[in-house]
Design a protein around this motif. Sequence first.
Motif, PDB file in Angstrom:
ATOM      1  N   ALA A  19     -13.398  17.032  75.287  1.00  0.00           N
ATOM      2  CA  ALA A  19     -14.516  16.240  75.405  1.00  0.00           C
ATOM      3  C   ALA A  19     -15.568  17.329  75.728  1.00  0.00           C
ATOM      4  CB  ALA A  19     -14.345  15.332  76.360  1.00  0.00           C
ATOM      5  N   GLY A  20     -16.860  17.313  75.127  1.00  0.00           N
ATOM      6  CA  GLY A  20     -17.935  18.234  75.534  1.00  0.00           C
ATOM      7  C   GLY A  20     -17.787  19.556  74.894  1.00  0.00           C
ATOM      8  N   TRP A  21     -17.012  19.810  73.767  1.00  0.00           N
ATOM      9  CA  TRP A  21     -16.886  21.029  73.162  1.00  0.00           C
ATOM     10  C   TRP A  21     -18.262  21.461  72.399  1.00  0.00           C
ATOM     11  CZ3 TRP A  21     -14.009  25.076  73.623  1.00  0.00           C
ATOM     12  CH2 TRP A  21     -14.009  26.219  72.803  1.00  0.00           C
ATOM     13  N   ALA A  22     -18.564  20.493  71.749  1.00  0.00           N
ATOM     14  CA  ALA A  22     -19.862  20.947  70.848  1.00  0.00           C
ATOM     15  C   ALA A  22     -20.952  21.419  71.752  1.00  0.00           C
ATOM     16  CB  ALA A  22     -20.429  19.799  70.044  1.00  0.00           C
ATOM     17  N   GLY A  23     -21.104  20.651  72.886  1.00  0.00           N
ATOM     18  CA  GLY A  23     -22.140  21.132  73.833  1.00  0.00           C
ATOM     19  C   GLY A  23     -22.054  22.471  74.524  1.00  0.00           C
ATOM     20  N   PHE A  24     -20.650  22.784  74.861  1.00  0.00           N
ATOM     21  CA  PHE A  24     -20.266  24.090  75.357  1.00  0.00           C
ATOM     22  C   PHE A  24     -20.627  25.096  74.199  1.00  0.00           C
ATOM     23  CE2 PHE A  24     -16.625  27.291  75.467  1.00  0.00           C
ATOM     24  CZ  PHE A  24     -17.400  27.895  76.408  1.00  0.00           C
ATOM     25  N   ALA A  25     -20.014  24.877  73.103  1.00  0.00           N
ATOM     26  CA  ALA A  25     -20.496  25.744  71.783  1.00  0.00           C
ATOM     27  C   ALA A  25     -21.861  26.154  71.647  1.00  0.00           C
ATOM     28  CB  ALA A  25     -19.594  25.341  70.737  1.00  0.00           C
ATOM     29  N   ARG A  26     -22.717  25.109  71.714  1.00  0.00           N
ATOM     30  CA  ARG A  26     -23.994  25.560  71.576  1.00  0.00           C
ATOM     31  C   ARG A  26     -24.565  26.063  72.787  1.00  0.00           C
ATOM     32  NH1 ARG A  26     -23.937  19.833  69.867  1.00  0.00           N
ATOM     33  NH2 ARG A  26     -24.706  19.311  71.895  1.00  0.00           N
ATOM     34  N   SER A  27     -24.228  25.843  74.077  1.00  0.00           N
ATOM     35  CA  SER A  27     -24.787  26.315  75.209  1.00  0.00           C
ATOM     36  C   SER A  27     -24.338  28.109  75.091  1.00  0.00           C
ATOM     37  CB  SER A  27     -24.456  25.904  76.276  1.00  0.00           C
ATOM     38  OG  SER A  27     -23.166  25.860  76.746  1.00  0.00           O
ATOM     39  N   ALA A  28     -23.142  28.122  74.773  1.00  0.00           N
ATOM     40  CA  ALA A  28     -22.598  29.608  74.782  1.00  0.00           C
ATOM     41  C   ALA A  28     -23.037  30.265  73.420  1.00  0.00           C
ATOM     42  CB  ALA A  28     -21.183  29.545  75.088  1.00  0.00           C
ATOM     43  N   ASP A  29     -23.404  29.699  72.486  1.00  0.00           N
ATOM     44  CA  ASP A  29     -24.034  30.224  71.197  1.00  0.00           C
ATOM     45  C   ASP A  29     -22.573  31.154  70.682  1.00  0.00           C
ATOM     46  OD1 ASP A  29     -25.701  30.866  69.195  1.00  0.00           O
ATOM     47  OD2 ASP A  29     -26.213  32.697  69.821  1.00  0.00           O
ATOM     48  N   LEU A  30     -21.661  30.272  70.470  1.00  0.00           N
ATOM     49  CA  LEU A  30     -20.330  30.529  69.868  1.00  0.00           C
ATOM     50  C   LEU A  30     -20.122  30.817  68.434  1.00  0.00           C
ATOM     51  CD1 LEU A  30     -17.730  28.613  71.889  1.00  0.00           C
ATOM     52  CD2 LEU A  30     -19.141  30.784  72.568  1.00  0.00           C
ATOM     53  N   GLY A  31     -21.035  30.197  67.608  1.00  0.00           N
ATOM     54  CA  GLY A  31     -21.102  30.470  66.105  1.00  0.00           C
ATOM     55  C   GLY A  31     -20.096  29.714  65.386  1.00  0.00           C
ATOM     56  N   PRO A  32     -20.028  29.766  64.201  1.00  0.00           N
ATOM     57  CA  PRO A  32     -19.159  28.772  63.323  1.00  0.00           C
ATOM     58  C   PRO A  32     -17.780  29.054  63.655  1.00  0.00           C
ATOM     59  CG  PRO A  32     -20.463  30.433  62.108  1.00  0.00           C
ATOM     60  CD  PRO A  32     -21.013  30.580  63.372  1.00  0.00           C
ATOM     61  N   LEU A  33     -17.300  30.359  63.920  1.00  0.00           N
ATOM     62  CA  LEU A  33     -15.896  30.185  63.980  1.00  0.00           C
ATOM     63  C   LEU A  33     -15.316  29.741  65.192  1.00  0.00           C
ATOM     64  CD1 LEU A  33     -15.538  34.151  63.305  1.00  0.00           C
ATOM     65  CD2 LEU A  33     -14.888  32.305  61.930  1.00  0.00           C
ATOM     66  N   TRP A  34     -16.059  29.289  66.215  1.00  0.00           N
ATOM     67  CA  TRP A  34     -15.584  28.499  67.301  1.00  0.00           C
ATOM     68  C   TRP A  34     -15.882  27.134  66.990  1.00  0.00           C
ATOM     69  CZ3 TRP A  34     -13.084  30.084  71.597  1.00  0.00           C
ATOM     70  CH2 TRP A  34     -12.887  31.404  71.720  1.00  0.00           C
ATOM     71  N   ALA A  35     -16.356  26.443  65.804  1.00  0.00           N
ATOM     72  CA  ALA A  35     -16.661  25.116  65.793  1.00  0.00           C
ATOM     73  C   ALA A  35     -15.094  24.393  65.573  1.00  0.00           C
ATOM     74  CB  ALA A  35     -17.349  24.933  64.424  1.00  0.00           C
ATOM     75  N   HIS A  36     -14.992  23.335  66.408  1.00  0.00           N
ATOM     76  CA  HIS A  36     -13.740  22.659  66.283  1.00  0.00           C
ATOM     77  C   HIS A  36     -13.440  22.320  64.805  1.00  0.00           C
ATOM     78  CE1 HIS A  36     -10.789  19.367  67.064  1.00  0.00           C
ATOM     79  NE2 HIS A  36     -10.526  20.229  67.898  1.00  0.00           N
ATOM     80  N   GLU A  37     -13.972  21.860  64.054  1.00  0.00           N
ATOM     81  CA  GLU A  37     -13.280  21.724  62.851  1.00  0.00           C
ATOM     82  C   GLU A  37     -12.834  22.809  62.114  1.00  0.00           C
ATOM     83  OE1 GLU A  37     -17.841  22.035  62.066  1.00  0.00           O
ATOM     84  OE2 GLU A  37     -16.576  21.211  63.505  1.00  0.00           O
ATOM     85  N   VAL A  38     -13.323  24.284  62.191  1.00  0.00           N
ATOM     86  CA  VAL A  38     -12.802  25.409  61.856  1.00  0.00           C
ATOM     87  C   VAL A  38     -11.694  25.917  62.640  1.00  0.00           C
ATOM     88  CG1 VAL A  38     -13.417  27.806  61.581  1.00  0.00           C
ATOM     89  CG2 VAL A  38     -15.123  26.105  60.996  1.00  0.00           C
ATOM     90  N   LEU A  39     -11.610  25.840  63.960  1.00  0.00           N
ATOM     91  CA  LEU A  39     -10.434  25.965  64.821  1.00  0.00           C
ATOM     92  C   LEU A  39      -9.439  25.248  64.380  1.00  0.00           C
ATOM     93  CD1 LEU A  39     -12.019  26.253  68.227  1.00  0.00           C
ATOM     94  CD2 LEU A  39     -11.080  28.147  66.898  1.00  0.00           C
ATOM     95  N   ARG A  40      -9.513  23.797  64.091  1.00  0.00           N
ATOM     96  CA  ARG A  40      -8.411  22.742  63.615  1.00  0.00           C
ATOM     97  C   ARG A  40      -7.961  23.182  62.341  1.00  0.00           C
ATOM     98  NH1 ARG A  40     -10.516  17.012  64.010  1.00  0.00           N
ATOM     99  NH2 ARG A  40     -11.600  17.999  62.239  1.00  0.00           N
ATOM    100  N   GLY A  41      -8.930  23.845  61.513  1.00  0.00           N
ATOM    101  CA  GLY A  41      -8.493  24.168  60.113  1.00  0.00           C
ATOM    102  C   GLY A  41      -7.476  25.383  60.218  1.00  0.00           C
ATOM    103  N   LEU A  42      -7.897  26.216  61.471  1.00  0.00           N
ATOM    104  CA  LEU A  42      -6.817  27.428  61.375  1.00  0.00           C
ATOM    105  C   LEU A  42      -5.379  27.173  61.894  1.00  0.00           C
ATOM    106  CD1 LEU A  42      -8.947  30.115  63.436  1.00  0.00           C
ATOM    107  CD2 LEU A  42      -7.810  30.625  61.228  1.00  0.00           C
ATOM    108  N   ALA A  43      -5.398  25.891  62.605  1.00  0.00           N
ATOM    109  CA  ALA A  43      -3.961  25.467  62.925  1.00  0.00           C
ATOM    110  C   ALA A  43      -3.123  24.512  62.033  1.00  0.00           C
ATOM    111  CB  ALA A  43      -4.235  24.677  64.396  1.00  0.00           C
ATOM    112  N   GLU A  44      -3.840  24.257  60.928  1.00  0.00           N
ATOM    113  CA  GLU A  44      -3.038  23.310  59.949  1.00  0.00           C
ATOM    114  C   GLU A  44      -2.100  24.205  59.472  1.00  0.00           C
ATOM    115  OE1 GLU A  44      -3.272  20.124  59.495  1.00  0.00           O
ATOM    116  OE2 GLU A  44      -4.727  20.097  61.325  1.00  0.00           O
ATOM    117  N   PRO A  45      -0.618  23.584  58.985  1.00  0.00           N
ATOM    118  CA  PRO A  45       0.210  24.312  58.248  1.00  0.00           C
ATOM    119  C   PRO A  45      -0.274  25.090  57.162  1.00  0.00           C
ATOM    120  CG  PRO A  45       0.820  22.263  59.018  1.00  0.00           C
ATOM    121  CD  PRO A  45      -0.580  22.295  59.274  1.00  0.00           C
ATOM    122  N   PRO A  46       0.050  26.493  56.786  1.00  0.00           N
ATOM    123  CA  PRO A  46       1.152  27.002  57.348  1.00  0.00           C
ATOM    124  C   PRO A  46       0.450  27.853  58.369  1.00  0.00           C
ATOM    125  CG  PRO A  46       0.192  28.117  55.376  1.00  0.00           C
ATOM    126  CD  PRO A  46      -0.381  26.748  55.362  1.00  0.00           C
ATOM    127  N   GLY A  47      -0.492  27.676  59.103  1.00  0.00           N
ATOM    128  CA  GLY A  47      -1.359  28.520  59.899  1.00  0.00           C
ATOM    129  C   GLY A  47      -0.602  28.558  61.246  1.00  0.00           C
TER     130      GLY A  47
END
Length: 336
Positions: A19-47
Motif C-alpha cells: 500500500a502506498g508504493w506508487a506514492g513512494f516511488a513518485r516522491s523518491a523519483d525512482l523511475g520505471p525500473l521500480w514501478a510495481h508492474e515492472v518489479l512483478r514482471g521480474l518475479a514471474e517464472p522463470p525469473g
Amino acid sequence: MVKGVAIEIHPLRGSAGPAGWAGFARSADLGPLWAHEVLRGLAEPPGAPLLLAVARDGDGICAALCGAPARTVPFGPTVLDVRLPGQAHGPAWRFAPRVPDGRRRDLLRAAERAAVRSLGPRCAGAAYRHVTGGALPLVARRGARVRRSLDAAAMRLPGSAEEWLASLRKSRRTDLRRQVRLVDADAGLKVEAGAARTDLDPDLLAALHHRHSGRRASRLDPRAPLPAAYFAALCGREDVVTVSYREAPSGRLLAFGVLVDHAAAPQSTAWASLAPEEGGRKHLYFDHFVRLMRHVTRHAGAEFGAGQGMAEVKASLGFAPVPMWTVLAPRLPGRR
C-alpha cells in the motif's frame, strides 16, 4: 528494530504490492525500473522470486530493499541477493527524501534482517551487488567481506548526439557514422525506435536476451533470466525507449536495446543480438547506441548509465568507469 518503524515483506510474484508504493516511488523519483508492474514482471517464472522489504513509519513508506534468494554453491545455504536486475548500476534500496542521512543505515539493516529472516534459517546472510563507493558505508560492517566487482560505465550527457559524436576520437566517430549509414541502407533490415512499444513479442525479447546474456552468469554471481512479463511491462511504458532490428520481410528479431528514459538517471539496460553466424548483423550494438543518444541527450547534464562489461568499447563511446563493489554480509548468530 528501529523505533516507530514496521518492516513488511512483500513477495512480488503475483503480489498486488505494498500500500502506498506508487506514492513512494513518485516522491523518491525512482523511475520505471521500480514501478510495481515492472518489479512483478521480474518475479514471474522463470525469473527470480523477488521480494520487497518495505519499512513503514507514521508517515508511510520510508525505505525499501529489493532482493531474491540465491545460491552460490549447489545445495548450499541461500543468501539474499540484493540487486535490481536490469539496473545499470546503483543500490537496490531506496529511501523517502524525508529520511535523514543519519537514520538510513539503521533502516536498511532492519529491512535486511527482516528479509533474511523471511527466507528461513538456511539463509546465510545478504550479498549486496552493484554497490558504488558512496553507498559502501551503508552496508559495509564488521564481519562483512567487501570486494571489487566489474566497473559500471557512465557519462555526463552532452546537449545533442552531434555534440557527443564530436567528443569521440576521430576513428570511432567515423566508424559510427559509417555503420549508421550501412544499417539505414540495408533493405533486409527493419529498424524501429520508440517509446511504449507493444509491437514486439515479449517472449521473443526474453528468449533472445537470455541467449545473449546467460553466459555472464557464474557460480558466484547467479542470474535468473529476465521473464517475458518483465519485457512486456517495461517496453510498454511511455518513459522507456526500445530500439529493435528485425529481418525484412520475415520479421525475425535480430537485436534490440532498451533505454530507461528517466530525466535524472537515464540508463541503457537490456541489449541482446544474434551473432552473425546465427543470422545476425555486425555493428548493430554501435548503431543502436547512436539511436539511443538521439533520445537521451535531451536530458543534458544527467548521468547516463550503461551497465557493466565491455569496458574498452564503452570507453571509446565516451563512458567513464564507475567503481563498484560486492558486499557479503553474514547473518549474525542468533538472528532469526
